[in-house]
Design an enzyme around this catalytic site. Structure first.
Site, PDB file in Angstrom:
ATOM      1  N   GLU A   1       0.761  -1.259  -0.018  1.00 53.43           N
ATOM      2  CA  GLU A   1      -0.113  -0.110  -0.029  1.00 53.43           C
ATOM      3  C   GLU A   1       0.994   1.237   0.030  1.00 53.43           C
ATOM      4  O   GLU A   1       1.660   1.418   1.007  1.00 53.43           O
ATOM      5  CB  GLU A   1      -0.882  -0.154   1.248  1.00 53.43           C
ATOM      6  CG  GLU A   1      -1.736   1.471   1.541  1.00 53.43           C
ATOM      7  CD  GLU A   1      -2.479   1.768   0.107  1.00 53.43           C
ATOM      8  OE1 GLU A   1      -2.548   3.014  -0.074  1.00 53.43           O
ATOM      9  OE2 GLU A   1      -3.325   1.060  -0.287  1.00 53.43           O
TER      10      GLU A   1
ATOM     11  N   GLY B   1     -25.306  12.724  -8.620  1.00 54.53           N
ATOM     12  CA  GLY B   1     -25.331  11.253  -8.169  1.00 54.53           C
ATOM     13  C   GLY B   1     -25.221  11.084  -6.755  1.00 54.53           C
ATOM     14  O   GLY B   1     -25.372  12.129  -6.120  1.00 54.53           O
TER      15      GLY B   1
ATOM     16  N   VAL C   1     -22.162  22.300 -17.466  1.00 48.35           N
ATOM     17  CA  VAL C   1     -21.306  23.355 -16.860  1.00 48.35           C
ATOM     18  C   VAL C   1     -20.200  24.212 -17.543  1.00 48.35           C
ATOM     19  O   VAL C   1     -19.453  23.145 -18.427  1.00 48.35           O
ATOM     20  CB  VAL C   1     -20.804  22.692 -15.626  1.00 48.35           C
ATOM     21  CG1 VAL C   1     -19.707  23.655 -14.866  1.00 48.35           C
ATOM     22  CG2 VAL C   1     -21.621  22.471 -14.500  1.00 48.35           C
TER      23      VAL C   1
ATOM     24  N   HIS D   1     -42.503  -4.605  16.646  1.00 45.52           N
ATOM     25  CA  HIS D   1     -43.430  -3.482  16.708  1.00 45.52           C
ATOM     26  C   HIS D   1     -43.025  -2.688  18.069  1.00 45.52           C
ATOM     27  O   HIS D   1     -43.281  -3.345  18.991  1.00 45.52           O
ATOM     28  CB  HIS D   1     -44.780  -3.777  16.590  1.00 45.52           C
ATOM     29  CG  HIS D   1     -45.686  -2.617  16.897  1.00 45.52           C
ATOM     30  ND1 HIS D   1     -46.329  -1.899  15.731  1.00 45.52           N
ATOM     31  CD2 HIS D   1     -46.788  -2.337  17.869  1.00 45.52           C
ATOM     32  CE1 HIS D   1     -47.073  -0.768  16.209  1.00 45.52           C
ATOM     33  NE2 HIS D   1     -47.060  -1.030  17.522  1.00 45.52           N
TER      34      HIS D   1
END
Length: 467
Positions: A34, A182, A237, A446
């Site tokens: 990483e 989105g 845009v 409930h």
């Protein structure tokens, strides 16, 4: 450090670290490469930070409406966003540390650097400390994720931000334009509107959240308008003009513009295959930057897999988890079932929340199904009234049987309070191909918000006691 592994994973995001940890739990000798912080985009610059901000917005909403519950807060709530930022970072740091601890506990060897794949499943690692390492794996899993897409004329810097930069803010801009309506754009718009900013969404499609079931999308649109979010849809845009005060004027449509203090560019993400090398391998990257794979996430190079945002599947962390498990099972020869991408759970954490699994009504019809639809609103649900969150509905789409009754549940779509936490029942129904009669037998507690799903399914049996 060892230089030979059963599995080398390049990329430490959700797909990568879960493959490493799952593989290690199966007894494999695993290396994880990483180049930045463990956890990837999701943990450091995506899902987790964004939801931490959304929770701050939720707390402000609660305080603003506390008087309705008989709690006098002593005046309007104010926002110390630097404190919000510090809280968010504390959550992120804790989770990153947790992944590191799990890797250590399972003997996953972590290489802090940038990995590139060469022939023979050999991975070169340019270590962050300037050194280099060469390691070889019986199998390699590519999981380098994605980065935000940008648009011409909106280079990062100053008031122009992507999700990477906006999540580092320590103040709430007074006026915000979000380019892109989105899921991610709507989450940012919802956050800043609830924190007191004036928000404008600029979206090229005719409506925000394109592709969402129309009944669900209508609820979000109506709610956003109540928050005074300006929705500019079906527009292009055209650029922006910075001003002397650090803000900018965004030009769009046919000569329209909006003056803002910050612009959030949220037009999707592109796969990050830039540093993978791949010379001398049969791994293929398509014209959009995605690594090509088969249904088991195998590339064209034997023993090399790719998962997560690097491949053209839903860009969801939990899809990356599923693909990680799939690849480990496959390389172990366990004959796993491929991921059913058309039935994965989706969640949008704006307010009101959205969650679904399976096709919407129009999608089901377009696929050739004759359908029966059930819809129930949250406004009649007792728990929704108790918590003061009555916007939204549950919608269930089922196949129509030959006799006209409702049969197999195809899709479950929800919008409203905490629906991201309620979807599991609907998700299981869709993926188990359960029928309306099957699910109607299950009891819901409930009072609960989840009762609405049960009642919606029950109504599709032709009988109901509520609504």
């Amino acid at each position: 450090m060892s230089d030979q592994f059963d599995v080398i994973v390049i990329g430490g995001g959700p797909g990568g670290y879960s493959a490493a940890l799952y593989g290690a739990s199966a007894g494999l000798n695993v290396a994880l490469v990483e180049m930045d912080a463990l956890g990837g985009t999701c943990l450091n610059r995506g899902c987790i930070p964004a939801k931490a901000f959304l929770e701050t917005a939720a707390v402000k909403r609660h305080v603003d409406h506390a008087a309705e519950f008989g709690i006098n807060s002593g005046g309007p709530a104010t926002v110390d966003f630097a404190r919000t930022q510090a809280r968010k970072q504390g959550i992120v740091d804790g989770l990153v540390g947790g992944i590191a601890a799990m890797c250590k506990g399972r003997n996953v060897e972590v290489f802090n650097g940038t990995g590139s794949l060469g022939p023979g499943r050999t991975v070169g690692v340019a270590m962050n400390d300037g050194s280099k390492a060469i390691i070889t794996g019986t199998n390699v899993i590519l999981a380098t994720g994605s980065v935000p897409r940008t648009i011409p004329g909106f280079d990062r810097g100053g008031p122009i931000m992507t999700s990477d930069e906006v999540l580092d803010l320590d103040y709430v801009p007074s006026r915000v334009a979000v380019i892109g309506g989105g899921a991610i754009g709507c989450e940012f718009a919802s956050t800043f509107a609830d924190l007191g900013a004036e928000v404008t969404i600029l979206e090229g499609a005719p409506k925000i959240l394109p592709g969402l079931d129309k009944d669900v999308a209508k609820v979000v649109e109506r709610s956003f308008k109540k928050k005074k979010i300006a929705l500019k849809t079906g527009i292009m845009v055209n650029g922006h003009e910075p001003n002397d005060s650090g803000g900018t004027k965004v030009n769009f449509g046919d000569g329209e513009s909006v003056e803002v203090d910050a612009v959030v560019v949220s037009v999707g993400r592109r796969p990050l295959a830039d540093h993978l090398g791949l010379e001398g391998t049969a791994v293929v990257v398509d014209e959009r930057g995605f690594v090509q794979v088969n249904e088991f996430c195998e590339t064209g190079e034997p023993g090399v897999y790719a998962v997560g945002d690097l491949i053209n599947t839903p860009q969801l962390a939990h899809v990356g988890y599923a693909e990680a498990i799939l690849t480990i099972k496959h390389l172990l020869g366990e004959s796993p079932m491929p991921v059913m991408y058309d039935k994965v759970p989706w969640a949008i954490y704006c307010h009101p929340e959205v969650a679904w699994a399976g096709p919407g009504e129009q999608q089901a019809k377009d696929a050739g199904h004759d359908v029966v639809v059930g819809k129930h609103p949250f406004k009649f649900n007792s728990r929704a009234q108790i918590v003061g969150e009555t916007e939204g509905l549950v919608k269930v789409i089922a196949k129509k049987n030959a006799d006209g009754t409702a049969g197999q549940i195809l899709g479950v779509h929800m919008v409203g309070p905490w629906v991201t936490e309620q979807l599991s029942g609907g998700y299981l129904a869709v993926n188990w191909e359960a029928t309306v009669d099957d699910v109607a037998e299950f009891l819901q507690p409930h009072p609960s918000l989840s009762e609405l799903f049960g009642e919606t399914v029950l109504s599709l049996t032709g009988r109901n006691f509520n609504g």
